[in-house]
Design a protein around this motif. Sequence first.
Motif, PDB file in Angstrom:
ATOM      1  N   ILE A   1       0.823  -1.212   0.000  1.00 56.19           N
ATOM      2  CA  ILE A   1       0.000   0.000   0.000  1.00 56.19           C
ATOM      3  C   ILE A   1       0.857   1.262   0.000  1.00 56.19           C
ATOM      4  O   ILE A   1       0.473   2.280  -0.565  1.00 56.19           O
ATOM      5  N   ILE A   2       2.038   1.176   0.633  1.00 56.28           N
ATOM      6  CA  ILE A   2       2.954   2.323   0.577  1.00 56.28           C
ATOM      7  C   ILE A   2       4.290   1.837   0.046  1.00 56.28           C
ATOM      8  O   ILE A   2       4.828   0.828   0.509  1.00 56.28           O
ATOM      9  N   GLU A   3       4.792   2.555  -0.928  1.00 54.95           N
ATOM     10  CA  GLU A   3       6.044   2.155  -1.538  1.00 54.95           C
ATOM     11  C   GLU A   3       6.934   3.395  -1.613  1.00 54.95           C
ATOM     12  O   GLU A   3       6.577   4.371  -2.256  1.00 54.95           O
ATOM     13  N   ILE A   4       8.046   3.351  -0.896  1.00 55.79           N
ATOM     14  CA  ILE A   4       8.986   4.476  -0.938  1.00 55.79           C
ATOM     15  C   ILE A   4      10.303   3.956  -1.489  1.00 55.79           C
ATOM     16  O   ILE A   4      10.894   3.023  -0.937  1.00 55.79           O
ATOM     17  N   ASN A   5      10.725   4.534  -2.593  1.00 54.94           N
ATOM     18  CA  ASN A   5      11.952   4.065  -3.250  1.00 54.94           C
ATOM     19  C   ASN A   5      12.985   5.176  -3.318  1.00 54.94           C
ATOM     20  O   ASN A   5      12.716   6.246  -3.854  1.00 54.94           O
ATOM     21  N   ASN A   6      14.145   4.926  -2.762  1.00 54.00           N
ATOM     22  CA  ASN A   6      15.310   5.822  -2.858  1.00 54.00           C
ATOM     23  C   ASN A   6      14.952   7.285  -2.593  1.00 54.00           C
ATOM     24  O   ASN A   6      15.323   8.170  -3.347  1.00 54.00           O
TER      25      ASN A   6
ATOM     26  N   GLY B   1      17.325  22.911   2.970  1.00 55.22           N
ATOM     27  CA  GLY B   1      18.421  23.772   2.525  1.00 55.22           C
ATOM     28  C   GLY B   1      19.629  22.912   2.171  1.00 55.22           C
ATOM     29  O   GLY B   1      19.550  22.051   1.305  1.00 55.22           O
ATOM     30  N   GLU B   2      20.743  23.117   2.895  1.00 51.87           N
ATOM     31  CA  GLU B   2      21.958  22.348   2.628  1.00 51.87           C
ATOM     32  C   GLU B   2      21.959  21.013   3.362  1.00 51.87           C
ATOM     33  O   GLU B   2      22.784  20.142   3.097  1.00 51.87           O
ATOM     34  N   PHE B   3      21.060  20.900   4.343  1.00 49.21           N
ATOM     35  CA  PHE B   3      21.106  19.772   5.269  1.00 49.21           C
ATOM     36  C   PHE B   3      20.382  18.558   4.683  1.00 49.21           C
ATOM     37  O   PHE B   3      19.206  18.616   4.346  1.00 49.21           O
ATOM     38  N   HIS B   4      21.100  17.460   4.557  1.00 52.25           N
ATOM     39  CA  HIS B   4      20.563  16.232   3.967  1.00 52.25           C
ATOM     40  C   HIS B   4      19.832  15.436   5.058  1.00 52.25           C
ATOM     41  O   HIS B   4      20.459  14.704   5.827  1.00 52.25           O
ATOM     42  N   VAL B   5      18.512  15.586   5.154  1.00 48.83           N
ATOM     43  CA  VAL B   5      17.762  14.987   6.272  1.00 48.83           C
ATOM     44  C   VAL B   5      17.499  13.508   6.067  1.00 48.83           C
ATOM     45  O   VAL B   5      17.613  12.712   6.997  1.00 48.83           O
ATOM     46  N   LEU B   6      17.075  13.154   4.875  1.00 50.78           N
ATOM     47  CA  LEU B   6      16.743  11.753   4.601  1.00 50.78           C
ATOM     48  C   LEU B   6      17.621  11.263   3.457  1.00 50.78           C
ATOM     49  O   LEU B   6      17.703  11.897   2.414  1.00 50.78           O
ATOM     50  N   LYS B   7      18.271  10.106   3.713  1.00 53.29           N
ATOM     51  CA  LYS B   7      19.230   9.602   2.724  1.00 53.29           C
ATOM     52  C   LYS B   7      18.800   8.223   2.265  1.00 53.29           C
ATOM     53  O   LYS B   7      18.752   7.288   3.062  1.00 53.29           O
ATOM     54  N   ASN B   8      18.490   8.117   0.996  1.00 52.70           N
ATOM     55  CA  ASN B   8      18.164   6.841   0.374  1.00 52.70           C
ATOM     56  C   ASN B   8      17.197   6.013   1.219  1.00 52.70           C
ATOM     57  O   ASN B   8      17.495   4.902   1.637  1.00 52.70           O
ATOM     58  N   PHE B   9      16.035   6.603   1.479  1.00 51.53           N
ATOM     59  CA  PHE B   9      15.046   5.970   2.339  1.00 51.53           C
ATOM     60  C   PHE B   9      14.184   5.018   1.513  1.00 51.53           C
ATOM     61  O   PHE B   9      13.594   5.415   0.517  1.00 51.53           O
ATOM     62  N   ASN B  10      14.142   3.752   1.910  1.00 54.01           N
ATOM     63  CA  ASN B  10      13.333   2.745   1.210  1.00 54.01           C
ATOM     64  C   ASN B  10      12.402   2.075   2.198  1.00 54.01           C
ATOM     65  O   ASN B  10      12.833   1.660   3.276  1.00 54.01           O
TER      66      ASN B  10
END
Lengths: 370, 261
Positions: B20-25, B31-40
């Motif tokens: 039902i939920i699909e999260i890919n990459n 801003g400059e801050f990378h909060v979520l990295k390659n979330f699957n």
Amino acid sequence: MTTDSQYAPGSHPDLPPPASMVGVVGWMRANLFSNTTNSLLTIFALYIIYLLVPPAISWIFINSDWIGEDRSACTSGGACWVFINARLEQFIYGFYPEAERWRIDVSFFLLVALIVPMLMDRFKHKGWLGAVILFVYPVISFYLLAGGSFGLVKVETSQWGGLSLTLIISIVGIVGSFPIGLLLALGRRSKMPAVSAFCTGFIELWRGVPLITVLFMSSVMFPLFLPEGVNFDKLVRALVGVTLFSAAYMAETVRGGLQAIPKGQYEGAEALGLSYWKSMGFIILPQALKHVIPGIVGNFIGLFKDTTLVLIIGLFDFLGIVQAASTDPKWLGYSIEGYVFCAFVYWVFCFGMSQYSQSVERKLHTGHKR
Amino acid sequence: MNETTNNGLQGKMEISDEVIIEINNMHKWYGEFHVLKNFNLHVKRGERIVICGPSGSGKSTAIRCINRLEEHQQGQIIVDGVELTSDLKHIEATRREVGMCFQHFNLFPHLSVLENCTLAPIWVRKMAKADAEEVAMKYLERVKIPEQALKYPGQLSGGQQQRVAIARSLCMNPKVMLFDEPTSALDPEMISEVLDVMVELAEEGMTMICVTHEMGFAKKVANRVIFMDAGEIIEENEPQEFFNNPQNERTQLFLSQIIQH
């Protein structure tokens, strides 16, 4: 004195407050004579009241003349209310032809009759009635006041004046500026750069110029830009000017309220799938407007009093007509009575608005924030 | 939480194969801050997932992306077959099907409890007022506060408010429920009344994603526990394995700190 240790832990009863906190003496001690400085200030204030209030009462009520036809009736040395009495019709209707004045009365009482149910809690169909007041009533009263059709004699707006003109300008200004102000406030916070820039520019432009300038431009400059033969009524131009001017202030007041709404309210509404306009209409604006009722009513009161500036473009509002009447040779020397009366009438209207706003605040108070 | 019922729900409930939920990459930056990295993350219908991790690890941000309260910049999120893009229609369609409960409840203080529950069904689902009220009362009974229906949120305790918030979401008949630290703002005495409601919801087969620090709840209802740190999923496992045999060093440290209390 009882010691607190006579009660076992957990069994301490609620005791009445000490006697010095209650009663007239307690109140006076706390509020008027709490220390030497305050006692002296209280006595000084009482002396000032003694100096000012009795003479004022005597001038207004005791040594004043109320009945008569002209200035010969004013002999007792106090206020000459005969002047007000004799000119009252003119103060209310301006130069509106005497035979047609019933039209002003009818539209006024029609408005009162429509508004009274709106103020009653029991009345159920407020939505419909509100729509009638906003959309049907203005049309009716326009045809009634201006005439020129349905067998009514045309009355030029230059003949309108007095308290009725003041009320017309203020009501149109208030009713018109409120929705425009709301849209401007929402627009200024919009994420769309063009909308936000337009609204910001509009607000800053209108807030940056005095109302007198706006009125002057609308009456002197604006016609120069219109093509030959096209001419808007002077009153209409003044109404548009007053409305837009007041809308800019309204927008900033409303924006203040919008900023007080926590982000969670927007997110709560969004998470339920409400669209932008629905979440604004049902969630955000009702709360934001409630926060800024005092500011909004302050704007309305300011607008009501500012309408008197239309005097400079040759419209005789209430104050203008009172002033004009007191320069009449028949009544020279009674301008103070005119101004006092004028101040009293303005005060009644403004105080009424203020009281109404406080009652609305109490009604909308759900007791608790968040 | 009653420790003896650990894993009591495991296997009791059907989990369908339908994703039902699909999260890919997915990637997200502030801003400059990378909060979520390659979330699957793939969530099947009926699955119950608990996300935990230290504060600032991006767990709230991650679930807020699922109903687009936060925008992701890279990757793909598909909820119930609809991909989340900047298309407002897709976003509103997704939000209708995804319920959310917040740390601070976010009830509407100017509306009564009942109006809080009926507003969205009436204006988003176009339900008749009487029907919406009936549904609302049903869910208010389920969260055990039907007698508070005519009060305003400010007159309720924190635990009651959070239960109203759950009922409000359920009134939209959502396919997925997201919980963003639903008990973090509550007094200890009120936590269990909210968790009980959430457990019941899980028992009824609701698909749930919970960000929470309630490890007892995780042990009891979760099919999967996800541990996040610094914007990444560090470890993902069944609760039994996750708590008894954590693989990653950071997970071990996190769990040991929680258990010390």
